[in-house]
Design a protein around this motif. Structure first.
Motif, PDB file in Angstrom:
ATOM      1  N   ALA A   8       1.192  -7.347  -9.623  1.00  0.00           N
ATOM      2  CA  ALA A   8       1.952  -7.709  -8.433  1.00  0.00           C
ATOM      3  C   ALA A   8       3.428  -7.411  -8.639  1.00  0.00           C
ATOM      4  CB  ALA A   8       1.747  -9.184  -8.106  1.00  0.00           C
ATOM      5  N   GLY A   9       4.040  -6.825  -7.611  1.00  0.00           N
ATOM      6  CA  GLY A   9       5.469  -6.582  -7.655  1.00  0.00           C
ATOM      7  C   GLY A   9       5.882  -5.332  -8.380  1.00  0.00           C
ATOM      8  N   SER A  10       4.917  -4.585  -8.979  1.00  0.00           N
ATOM      9  CA  SER A  10       5.297  -3.452  -9.805  1.00  0.00           C
ATOM     10  C   SER A  10       5.097  -2.114  -9.109  1.00  0.00           C
ATOM     11  CB  SER A  10       4.490  -3.460 -11.114  1.00  0.00           C
ATOM     12  OG  SER A  10       3.112  -3.324 -10.831  1.00  0.00           O
ATOM     13  N   ASP A  11       4.294  -2.068  -8.047  1.00  0.00           N
ATOM     14  CA  ASP A  11       3.943  -0.788  -7.451  1.00  0.00           C
ATOM     15  C   ASP A  11       3.857  -0.893  -5.933  1.00  0.00           C
ATOM     16  OD1 ASP A  11       3.275   0.847  -9.936  1.00  0.00           O
ATOM     17  OD2 ASP A  11       1.902  -0.826 -10.190  1.00  0.00           O
ATOM     18  N   ARG A  12       4.078   0.252  -5.283  1.00  0.00           N
ATOM     19  CA  ARG A  12       3.862   0.336  -3.847  1.00  0.00           C
ATOM     20  C   ARG A  12       2.356   0.398  -3.569  1.00  0.00           C
ATOM     21  NH1 ARG A  12       8.078   3.005  -5.720  1.00  0.00           N
ATOM     22  NH2 ARG A  12      10.106   2.803  -4.683  1.00  0.00           N
ATOM     23  N   ALA A  13       1.942  -0.070  -2.426  1.00  0.00           N
ATOM     24  CA  ALA A  13       0.518  -0.115  -2.102  1.00  0.00           C
ATOM     25  C   ALA A  13      -0.016   1.294  -1.850  1.00  0.00           C
ATOM     26  CB  ALA A  13       0.285  -0.987  -0.876  1.00  0.00           C
ATOM     27  N   THR A  14      -1.047   1.673  -2.578  1.00  0.00           N
ATOM     28  CA  THR A  14      -1.608   3.011  -2.411  1.00  0.00           C
ATOM     29  C   THR A  14      -2.302   3.168  -1.058  1.00  0.00           C
ATOM     30  OG1 THR A  14      -3.539   2.270  -3.685  1.00  0.00           O
ATOM     31  CG2 THR A  14      -1.855   3.530  -4.851  1.00  0.00           C
ATOM     32  N   ALA A  15      -2.743   2.073  -0.454  1.00  0.00           N
ATOM     33  CA  ALA A  15      -3.344   2.155   0.875  1.00  0.00           C
ATOM     34  C   ALA A  15      -2.307   2.524   1.940  1.00  0.00           C
ATOM     35  CB  ALA A  15      -4.014   0.839   1.250  1.00  0.00           C
ATOM     36  N   ASP A  16      -1.037   2.298   1.641  1.00  0.00           N
ATOM     37  CA  ASP A  16       0.035   2.647   2.583  1.00  0.00           C
ATOM     38  C   ASP A  16       0.553   4.062   2.361  1.00  0.00           C
ATOM     39  OD1 ASP A  16      -0.134   0.098   3.636  1.00  0.00           O
ATOM     40  OD2 ASP A  16       1.471  -0.706   2.366  1.00  0.00           O
ATOM     41  N   LEU A  17       0.125   4.702   1.289  1.00  0.00           N
ATOM     42  CA  LEU A  17       0.588   6.051   0.979  1.00  0.00           C
ATOM     43  C   LEU A  17      -0.111   7.061   1.892  1.00  0.00           C
ATOM     44  CD1 LEU A  17       2.016   8.189  -0.788  1.00  0.00           C
ATOM     45  CD2 LEU A  17       0.097   7.996  -2.399  1.00  0.00           C
ATOM     46  N   ASP A 342       6.383  11.010   5.951  1.00  0.00           N
ATOM     47  CA  ASP A 342       6.035   9.613   5.710  1.00  0.00           C
ATOM     48  C   ASP A 342       5.747   9.343   4.238  1.00  0.00           C
ATOM     49  OD1 ASP A 342       6.407   9.122   8.369  1.00  0.00           O
ATOM     50  OD2 ASP A 342       4.275   9.133   8.899  1.00  0.00           O
ATOM     51  N   ILE A 343       5.312  10.356   3.512  1.00  0.00           N
ATOM     52  CA  ILE A 343       5.166  10.198   2.052  1.00  0.00           C
ATOM     53  C   ILE A 343       6.536   9.950   1.433  1.00  0.00           C
ATOM     54  CG2 ILE A 343       4.607  11.407  -0.096  1.00  0.00           C
ATOM     55  CD1 ILE A 343       2.346  12.832   1.525  1.00  0.00           C
ATOM     56  N   ASP A 344       7.521  10.707   1.876  1.00  0.00           N
ATOM     57  CA  ASP A 344       8.890  10.494   1.382  1.00  0.00           C
ATOM     58  C   ASP A 344       9.365   9.077   1.712  1.00  0.00           C
ATOM     59  OD1 ASP A 344       8.916  13.096   0.457  1.00  0.00           O
ATOM     60  OD2 ASP A 344      10.008  13.888   2.191  1.00  0.00           O
ATOM     61  N   SER A 345       9.056   8.617   2.903  1.00  0.00           N
ATOM     62  CA  SER A 345       9.470   7.266   3.302  1.00  0.00           C
ATOM     63  C   SER A 345       8.774   6.213   2.451  1.00  0.00           C
ATOM     64  CB  SER A 345       9.153   7.034   4.784  1.00  0.00           C
ATOM     65  OG  SER A 345       9.893   7.915   5.595  1.00  0.00           O
ATOM     66  N   LEU A 347       7.819   6.548  -0.614  1.00  0.00           N
ATOM     67  CA  LEU A 347       8.436   6.546  -1.944  1.00  0.00           C
ATOM     68  C   LEU A 347       9.816   5.924  -1.923  1.00  0.00           C
ATOM     69  CD1 LEU A 347       7.875   7.438  -4.839  1.00  0.00           C
ATOM     70  CD2 LEU A 347       8.878   9.665  -4.273  1.00  0.00           C
ATOM     71  N   GLU A 348      10.502   6.020  -0.797  1.00  0.00           N
ATOM     72  CA  GLU A 348      11.841   5.435  -0.702  1.00  0.00           C
ATOM     73  C   GLU A 348      11.814   3.949  -0.421  1.00  0.00           C
ATOM     74  OE1 GLU A 348      13.466   7.788   2.411  1.00  0.00           O
ATOM     75  OE2 GLU A 348      13.641   9.596   1.172  1.00  0.00           O
ATOM     76  N   SER A 349      10.672   3.415  -0.004  1.00  0.00           N
ATOM     77  CA  SER A 349      10.562   1.992   0.294  1.00  0.00           C
ATOM     78  C   SER A 349      10.540   1.182  -1.001  1.00  0.00           C
ATOM     79  CB  SER A 349       9.286   1.714   1.090  1.00  0.00           C
ATOM     80  OG  SER A 349       8.141   1.964   0.295  1.00  0.00           O
ATOM     81  N   PRO A 350      10.945  -0.085  -0.956  1.00  0.00           N
ATOM     82  CA  PRO A 350      10.927  -0.908  -2.173  1.00  0.00           C
ATOM     83  C   PRO A 350       9.504  -1.230  -2.600  1.00  0.00           C
ATOM     84  CG  PRO A 350      11.539  -2.226  -0.276  1.00  0.00           C
ATOM     85  CD  PRO A 350      11.506  -0.801   0.196  1.00  0.00           C
ATOM     86  N   PRO A 351       9.240  -1.333  -3.907  1.00  0.00           N
ATOM     87  CA  PRO A 351       7.915  -1.719  -4.386  1.00  0.00           C
ATOM     88  C   PRO A 351       7.523  -3.097  -3.846  1.00  0.00           C
ATOM     89  CG  PRO A 351       9.253  -0.918  -6.189  1.00  0.00           C
ATOM     90  CD  PRO A 351      10.167  -1.093  -5.017  1.00  0.00           C
ATOM     91  N   GLU A 352       6.220  -3.377  -3.896  1.00  0.00           N
ATOM     92  CA  GLU A 352       5.743  -4.703  -3.470  1.00  0.00           C
ATOM     93  C   GLU A 352       6.254  -5.778  -4.412  1.00  0.00           C
ATOM     94  OE1 GLU A 352       1.480  -4.060  -3.492  1.00  0.00           O
ATOM     95  OE2 GLU A 352       1.490  -3.996  -1.311  1.00  0.00           O
ATOM     96  N   GLY A 353       6.327  -6.953  -3.880  1.00  0.00           N
ATOM     97  CA  GLY A 353       6.668  -8.069  -4.760  1.00  0.00           C
ATOM     98  C   GLY A 353       7.793  -8.911  -4.227  1.00  0.00           C
TER      99      GLY A 353
END
Length: 353
Positions: A8-17, A342-345, A347-353
């Motif tokens: 938790a808090g370490s990665d962006r959600a792959t389902a949103d990629l 949207d892939i770029d967006s 990656l630019e979004s903050p990770p989860e957490g």
């Protein structure tokens, strides 16, 4: 294949990629609940592996393992007996993929398998295409193009018939045939004998996407490169076993549809760490992750990205895999450009957490 969730808090959600899904088989895309409902509706009995002991692990080093896999697949396919069944499969595949971030899905189908129940191979393909176009208009669904696939287990003249059929419906965008493939056990049949079918498909502007380099090694990959001149290879992972063949894959711009979950389940690789995803990427290969047959293997597209995470792929690396899937696809230009932005967006979004 079960995977531990990312911390938790370490990665962006792959389902949103945002991503494209280029390796998914029609019957194999079914939800386990769907095939169970279809079997009950048609008064058919499923093997225990599709009833309670699910998912299953196979062992391709012993050909009985592949035979078991194929037997389960055939049992599931036998439950698809109507137009409504076929439409349900396309619809659920598009909705399930959309929920996992897929903007574009290339669903692979051999219409001969379903033709007896709907009046022939042409009606079978038209049903799939019609539903692909319809569901692609729904919010939240992936847009769907179709890959018509011949089987290595059947005569090459049948492959030519399918290639001509695919060419009749070739086009761009949802509800069109966008590619032509060759599937089933690559240890069977002569790849070169199917080359005339692929020439028909090439003249129609279709992507050429045969399976190779899963159950057989780099020599099979090279035979496929020579005979078919493909745009992509279904799997292709074992090209890493010969640096010269891998260099050909890279230099000829052939994308690889890598399916880690099925590779592990089928015993192509024993452990996640053995999947040569990093070696392929580092060699410069374009890689598009795929789920292959979630019905049998129990893992969908997002889990393939989670495998990449377990192989120490960063979010930037995952974004590049997603870009590779989009660029290797036959998605319309507007879908591709929006997905890449949207892939770029993401990656630019903050990770989860």
């Amino acid at each position: 294949m079960s995977l531990e969730p990312a911390a938790a808090g370490s990665d962006r959600a792959t389902a949103d990629l945002p991503k494209a899904h280029l390796h998914l088989h029609f019957t194999g895309s079914m939800r386990i609940g769907t095939v169970r409902e279809m079997s009950a509706a048609h008064g058919l009995r499923l093997p225990s592996a599709l009833e309670g002991d699910w998912p299953v692990t196979f062992e391709t080093r012993d050909e009985r393992g592949w035979f078991r896999f194929q037997s389960l697949y055939d049992a599931a396919r036998a439950c698809v007996r109507s137009e409504a069944d076929m439409r349900r499969i396309v619809r659920e595949a598009a909705l399930d993929d959309g929920a996992e971030g897929s903007r574009w899905l290339e669903l692979q189908v051999d219409p001969t398998s379903y033709a007896p129940h709907v009046g022939g191979i042409t009606p079978a393909l038209e049903i799939v295409l019609d539903e692909a176009a319809a569901v692609s208009r729904e919010p939240g669904a992936a847009q769907v193009g179709i890959v018509v696939a011949a089987s290595r287990m059947r005569h090459e003249l049948e492959a030519r018939t399918l290639a001509r059929l695919a060419a009749r419906y070739a086009g761009e965008g949802p509800g069109a045939v966008v590619g032509f493939g060759l599937s089933n056990d690559e240890r069977r049949g002569d790849t070169g004998a199917f080359a005339p079918a692929f020439r028909i498909a090439r003249r129609a502007g279709l992507a050429l996407v045969p399976h190779a380099g899963e159950l057989l090694g780099p020599a099979a990959v090279e035979r496929t490169l020579d005979a078919i001149e493909p745009d992509r290879l279904g799997h292709g992972v074992r090209s890493v076993e010969d640096p010269r063949v891998l260099e050909r894959v890279v230099s000829e711009g052939v994308a690889l549809e890598v399916c880690p979950g099925s590779n592990i389940s089928l015993g192509v690789y024993d452990e996640i760490d053995d999947v040569p995803l990093r070696r392929l990427v580092d060699a410069g290969a374009t890689v598009a992750l795929g789920a292959d047959d979630p019905l049998i293997f129990g893992s969908r597209l997002v889990e393939q990205y989670e495998v990449a995470r377990l192989l120490d792929f960063s979010d930037a690396d995952l974004a590049e895999l997603a870009r590779g899937s989009v660029r290797a696809s036959r998605a319309p230009a507007d879908v591709r450009s929006q997905a890449l932005a949207d892939i770029d967006s993401w990656l630019e979004s903050p990770p989860e957490g």
